[in-house]
Design a protein around this motif. Structure first.
Motif, short mmCIF file in Angstrom:
data_model
loop_
_atom_site.label_atom_id
_atom_site.label_comp_id
_atom_site.label_asym_id
_atom_site.label_seq_id
_atom_site.Cartn_x
_atom_site.Cartn_y
_atom_site.Cartn_z
N VAL A 26 -19.07 -28.35 -18.94
CA VAL A 26 -18.12 -27.48 -18.25
C VAL A 26 -18.71 -26.07 -18.17
O VAL A 26 -19.37 -25.61 -19.09
N ALA A 27 -18.48 -25.42 -17.04
CA ALA A 27 -19.04 -24.08 -16.81
C ALA A 27 -18.05 -23.01 -17.28
O ALA A 27 -16.83 -23.22 -17.28
N ILE A 28 -18.59 -21.86 -17.69
CA ILE A 28 -17.74 -20.73 -18.07
C ILE A 28 -18.23 -19.46 -17.38
O ILE A 28 -19.39 -19.36 -16.99
N ASP A 29 -17.32 -18.52 -17.25
CA ASP A 29 -17.64 -17.21 -16.70
C ASP A 29 -17.80 -16.25 -17.88
O ASP A 29 -16.81 -15.83 -18.49
N GLU A 30 -19.03 -15.90 -18.21
CA GLU A 30 -19.29 -15.07 -19.39
C GLU A 30 -18.73 -13.66 -19.24
O GLU A 30 -18.38 -13.01 -20.23
N GLN A 31 -18.63 -13.19 -18.01
CA GLN A 31 -18.09 -11.84 -17.80
C GLN A 31 -16.60 -11.79 -18.19
O GLN A 31 -16.14 -10.84 -18.82
N ILE A 32 -15.86 -12.84 -17.84
CA ILE A 32 -14.44 -12.90 -18.22
C ILE A 32 -14.30 -12.96 -19.74
O ILE A 32 -13.43 -12.30 -20.33
N LEU A 33 -15.17 -13.72 -20.39
CA LEU A 33 -15.14 -13.78 -21.86
C LEU A 33 -15.36 -12.40 -22.46
O LEU A 33 -14.66 -12.00 -23.40
N ALA A 34 -16.35 -11.68 -21.93
CA ALA A 34 -16.65 -10.34 -22.45
C ALA A 34 -15.46 -9.39 -22.24
O ALA A 34 -15.12 -8.60 -23.13
N GLU A 35 -14.83 -9.46 -21.07
CA GLU A 35 -13.68 -8.59 -20.79
C GLU A 35 -12.52 -8.90 -21.73
O GLU A 35 -11.89 -7.99 -22.28
N GLN A 36 -12.24 -10.19 -21.93
CA GLN A 36 -11.15 -10.58 -22.83
C GLN A 36 -11.46 -10.19 -24.27
O GLN A 36 -10.58 -9.80 -25.03
N SER A 37 -12.74 -10.30 -24.64
CA SER A 37 -13.15 -9.93 -26.00
C SER A 37 -12.90 -8.45 -26.25
O SER A 37 -12.43 -8.06 -27.33
N ALA A 38 -13.20 -7.63 -25.26
CA ALA A 38 -12.97 -6.19 -25.40
C ALA A 38 -11.48 -5.88 -25.54
O ALA A 38 -11.08 -5.05 -26.35
N VAL A 39 -10.65 -6.56 -24.76
CA VAL A 39 -9.19 -6.35 -24.82
C VAL A 39 -8.66 -6.74 -26.20
O VAL A 39 -7.90 -6.00 -26.83
N LEU A 40 -9.06 -7.93 -26.67
CA LEU A 40 -8.59 -8.39 -27.98
C LEU A 40 -9.13 -7.52 -29.10
O LEU A 40 -8.43 -7.27 -30.10
N GLY A 41 -10.36 -7.05 -28.96
CA GLY A 41 -10.93 -6.18 -29.96
C GLY A 41 -10.13 -4.89 -30.11
O GLY A 41 -9.88 -4.42 -31.23
N ASP B 39 -16.36 -14.53 -28.36
CA ASP B 39 -17.71 -14.07 -28.69
C ASP B 39 -18.69 -15.21 -28.93
O ASP B 39 -19.90 -15.00 -28.87
N ASN B 40 -18.17 -16.40 -29.20
CA ASN B 40 -19.04 -17.50 -29.64
C ASN B 40 -19.32 -18.53 -28.56
O ASN B 40 -20.35 -19.20 -28.60
N LEU B 41 -18.42 -18.67 -27.59
CA LEU B 41 -18.57 -19.73 -26.60
C LEU B 41 -19.88 -19.63 -25.82
O LEU B 41 -20.53 -20.63 -25.52
N LYS B 42 -20.28 -18.41 -25.50
CA LYS B 42 -21.48 -18.25 -24.68
C LYS B 42 -22.73 -18.74 -25.40
O LYS B 42 -23.72 -19.09 -24.75
N THR B 43 -22.70 -18.79 -26.75
CA THR B 43 -23.87 -19.29 -27.48
C THR B 43 -24.02 -20.80 -27.32
O THR B 43 -25.07 -21.34 -27.65
N HIS B 44 -22.96 -21.47 -26.83
CA HIS B 44 -23.03 -22.93 -26.63
C HIS B 44 -23.46 -23.31 -25.21
O HIS B 44 -23.57 -24.50 -24.91
N VAL B 45 -23.69 -22.32 -24.36
CA VAL B 45 -24.13 -22.62 -22.99
C VAL B 45 -25.57 -23.10 -23.02
O VAL B 45 -26.46 -22.42 -23.54
N ASN B 46 -25.80 -24.29 -22.48
CA ASN B 46 -27.15 -24.85 -22.42
C ASN B 46 -27.91 -24.17 -21.29
O ASN B 46 -27.50 -24.26 -20.12
N PRO B 47 -29.02 -23.49 -21.59
CA PRO B 47 -29.74 -22.75 -20.53
C PRO B 47 -30.31 -23.65 -19.45
O PRO B 47 -30.52 -23.19 -18.32
N ALA B 48 -30.55 -24.92 -19.77
CA ALA B 48 -31.11 -25.82 -18.77
C ALA B 48 -30.08 -26.24 -17.73
O ALA B 48 -30.42 -26.55 -16.58
N THR B 49 -28.79 -26.27 -18.11
CA THR B 49 -27.74 -26.72 -17.19
C THR B 49 -26.74 -25.63 -16.87
O THR B 49 -25.93 -25.78 -15.96
N ASN B 50 -26.76 -24.54 -17.66
CA ASN B 50 -25.81 -23.44 -17.53
C ASN B 50 -24.37 -23.90 -17.76
O ASN B 50 -23.42 -23.36 -17.19
N ARG B 51 -24.21 -24.91 -18.60
CA ARG B 51 -22.90 -25.46 -18.93
C ARG B 51 -22.78 -25.68 -20.43
O ARG B 51 -23.79 -25.76 -21.14
#
Length: 782
Positions: A393-408, A490-502
């Motif tokens: 499954v694909a994710i939008d890392e920018q949205i994660l970063a924005e939400q992380s800043a809000v929650l922080g 903060d952690n989900l993006k570390t699970h993105v496989n660089p070969a598939t971007n998912r």
């Protein structure tokens, strides 16, 4: 005791009488924690003397003693050890006479205590106490009884060399004597293929250079079709040794692996299926997966890995991966291991998988419902889960970063408010030690329970303290935000496989004793959906192709309540679902004796809490904690009213417990078994927990059976009719797809159709409802 706690041993009963003990349901004086109790006992001597001088107390403490004075004699009786009980005691009967090694061995094997196994259940020993290799047999070795040691000369956990043992046939077998063949030349491969053609069934396993199946490189293939034998086909090896050509090996194996006429067995075949898919091979014809079969045969095991099962059920100690690869910075990858060494390891994997498959196949055959569950549901599901993991499954890392800043920012605000409300100076709310000091010493709140390092500040404790002071309530909110931020944003993006971007998470069929699927690396099933913060995390899950596709969700509506209606045949529930009414409003109308159109929001909310709580065997105490403003007495009255209005439900819950008591397990609608060994425990807390599990496992486990059938239905039709949708995730009662926007209406209708058909296959007497939606992210589809 006085130095550490501030009171003498002879004052312990007085302190405990005032504090009470929630673990044992002992009522104390509300608001009196250890610090307050010590101060009062130091001043007045006894709990009764405090009552005699209650007029000298001030504020809330005085009020609490006046209102709860009747608790003191009850609490004193409950916390005082009774020392005058007459009973027969024979000290000689307690004398240690030796270990029952044979009885102990299976438990040591189950828990993986290999050092203890080597020490207390050695191989045949020679006259010097040295172990001989175990004899090779055509099947799993059988251990003979071992004579118990005659004295308690050393502890079980003493790792010194074991004393000289008498000769015995017992022991843990290894593959030191075996027939494991290396196939690493074209001629040997041709000979192997000729032999493989003669087989109708074989075990299959892969060796790779990574645990990430979606991107791992194949190192070798192992095959076994007879116990104590195996073949290893390397396609990568150390530079100074010779391996087979990878393409030629794949071409030779592909016809066998893709032909369902050749039955395949293995252990955790989903991983091997994903590995081979990278090389253009679609594994077909799986007869049984020994890991899943072991789970179906006994869902109470601690471990289902091949090493643990080999040791516990075959009495066979496999070559450990760490022995092969080492660990730390010097750890090797499989392609760097010498061929002679890896041949034994890899062929042994296939050999043991074959033996385990044979063993658990015979155990499932003894229970036809379990064998049918394996053949019709769990084994076909391997294909579906492999497809889901491959899709990712694909994710939008920018949205994660924005939400992380809000929650922080929100977490920082909460942290500042915690310090203000506590008003005890600066401290770190993330430190459990500092937090405990603030709550129980500086604020004087009651200690609810203790851990190894002092008073506990876990969720259960904070929830109980939240009504007494604002700080525990704020800590709960603060912790939930920090967990969401750290675990997901903060952690989900570390699970993105660089070969598939998912993200390619792993779905596990043996992770939950109820039969539910679990997920790991990462666990996307635990993203909270009842809070705004949790729902916003789903905004970051998007289609891989945002131009053409949408995310489609299909969710069973109130499936556990519908199954409860099916099992109980309770007329009011059946009628409500038949008419597609709001079932919570219907239940509220029945329980509170008001017309349907006069049910209030609060009444519906309470009915909803009871509806779902009943499935989990909720108690009055548990219900009171779930419904704000409801005390335990009112909660019990609500449960009584529910049971009186729906007697068939109460009868069903009692039957679940009775089945567990009679057989030691409960069964789902498809015959899946959940062992409940604590159902007859003398420890009331364990027994009560087992009774709740008995109720929950039947309903939740049957829901798991249903969604698995639905997943198989959807995937098989999707494959057969060449749908464009891709199944990405399963979250309990919900399926998530990536679907072309121009065909989403048609495909969502097909998906709903197949999910509803699963209920027909189970012959459910209540109609199923599937709600589907779609959007540019996961949250929009809800």
């Amino acid at each position: 005791i006085e130095a550490k706690h501030g009171y003498r041993p002879d004052q312990a009963i007085e302190i405990q009488t005032l504090m009470g003990d929630t673990t044992d349901n002992v009522p104390g004086i509300p608001g009196v924690g250890e610090k307050t109790a010590v101060k009062l006992i130091q001043q007045y001597g006894t709990a009764e003397n405090i009552l005699a001088h209650v007029g000298e107390l001030k504020g809330k403490i005085k009020e609490s003693f006046e209102k709860n004075a009747d608790r003191i004699p009850v609490a004193r009786q409950l916390v005082t050890l009774k020392t005058d009980v007459d009973f027969d005691f024979d000290a000689e009967a307690c004398k240690f006479t030796g270990l029952n090694i044979e009885g102990l061995r299976k438990h040591l094997a189950e828990c993986g205590f290999t050092s203890l196994l080597r020490k207390y259940a050695p191989h045949n020993a020679d006259e010097n106490g040295n172990a001989r290799p175990a004899p090779t047999t055509s099947g799993p070795p059988v251990a003979a009884p071992v004579k118990a040691q005659s004295g308690f000369n050393e502890t079980l956990f003493d790792m010194r060399p074991a004393p000289k043992a008498a000769p015995t046939d017992a022991g843990v077998a290894t593959s030191e004597v075996h027939i494991y063949t290396l196939v690493n030349t074209p001629d040997a491969l041709a000979e192997f293929v000729a032999d493989l053609k003669k087989q109708k069934r074989f075990a299959f396993d892969t060796e790779t250079d990574s645990l990430e199946a979606v991107t791992a490189n194949l190192v070798g293939i192992s095959v076994s079709w007879a116990p104590n034998t195996g073949y290893y086909l390397p396609v990568r090896c150390p530079a100074d040794e010779k391996a087979l050509d990878c393409d030629a090996t794949i071409a030779a194996m592909k016809p066998f692996l893709e032909d369902p006429q050749y039955a395949k067995v293995g252990h955790n075949l989903k991983y091997d299926m994903l590995v081979m898919r990278r090389y253009g091979v679609r594994l077909r014809g799986i007869e049984i997966d020994s890991m899943i079969a072991a789970f179906l045969a006994d869902a109470s095991r601690l471990q289902y890995g091949i090493d643990a099962l080999a040791l516990s059920v075959l009495n066979f100690k496999k070559v450990a991966t760490v022995e092969l690869l080492g660990k730390g910075k010097d750890q090797l990858t499989m392609d760097k291991v010498a061929l002679q060494t890896i041949t034994r390891y890899a062929a042994e994997d296939a050999d043991i998988a074959l033996r385990l498959a044979d063993l658990f196949k015979s155990r499932l055959d003894e229970v036809p419902a379990l064998r049918k569950l394996s053949d019709d549901v769990e084994t076909p599901l391997i294909d579906v889960l492999a497809e889901m993991e491959f899709n990712g499954v694909a994710i939008d890392e920018q949205i994660l970063a924005e939400q992380s800043a809000v929650l922080g920012a929100r977490a920082d605000e909460l942290r500042a408010r915690i310090l203000t409300e506590a008003n005890v100076g600066d401290f770190n709310p993330d430190s459990t030690k500092q937090l405990a000091d603030v709550l129980f010493n500086k604020l004087g709140l009651k200690v609810i329970k203790r851990g190894k390092t002092g008073p506990s500040t876990d969720v259960e404790v904070l929830e109980k303290l939240a009504d007494l002071h604002v700080v525990p309530k704020l800590i709960l909110e603060y912790r939930s935000l920090i967990k969401l931020k750290n675990t997901y944003l903060d952690n989900l993006k570390t699970h993105v496989n660089p070969a598939t971007n998912r993200i390619h998470g792993s779905f596990n069929q043996t992770g939950a004793a109820t039969g539910r699927l679990s997920m790991s690396d990462p666990n996307l099933q635990n993203i909270p959906i009842r809070t705004d913060e949790g729902r916003r995390i789903r905004l970051a899950f998007v289609p891989g192709d945002r131009e053409r596709n949408v995310l489609l969700t299909a969710d069973y509506s109130q499936i556990e309540l519908r199954l409860l209606a099916h099992f109980t045949q309770e007329p009011a529930l059946l009628r409500s679902f038949e008419l597609d009414e709001d079932v919570h409003r219907t239940v509220a109308s029945e329980v509170f004796h008001v017309p349907l159109n006069e049910v209030t929001k609060d009444q519906r909310g309470q009915a909803k809490t009871v509806n779902f709580g009943i499935i989990y065997g909720v108690s009055a105490y548990g219900l009171a904690r779930r419904i704000e403003g409801l005390n335990q007495k009112a909660a019990q009255e609500l449960i009584n009213a529910y049971n009186a209005r729906f007697p068939a439900i109460k009868q069903f819950l009692e039957q679940c417990v009775q089945q567990a008591q009679a057989f030691g397990y409960v069964e789902t609608i498809l015959g899946r078994r959940r062992p409940l060994p604590d159902i007859t425990s003398g420890v009331i807390a364990l027994r009560n927990a087992a009774e709740r599990m008995a109720i929950n496992s039947v309903v939740q486990g049957s829901a798991a059976d249903l969604i698995k059938i639905a997943m198989n239905n959807v995937y098989q039709r999707m494959t057969r009719e060449n749908w464009k949708s891709k199944l990405l995730l399963q979250v309990h009662d919900e399926l998530v797809f990536e679907t072309p926007a121009d065909s989403v209406e048609q495909e969502s209708a097909w998906i709903r159709e197949e999910m509803i058909r699963a209920g027909d296959q189970l012959k459910l007497t209540v109609p199923l409802k599937v709600e589907a939606g779609w959007g540019k992210n996961w949250q929009e589809g809800k």
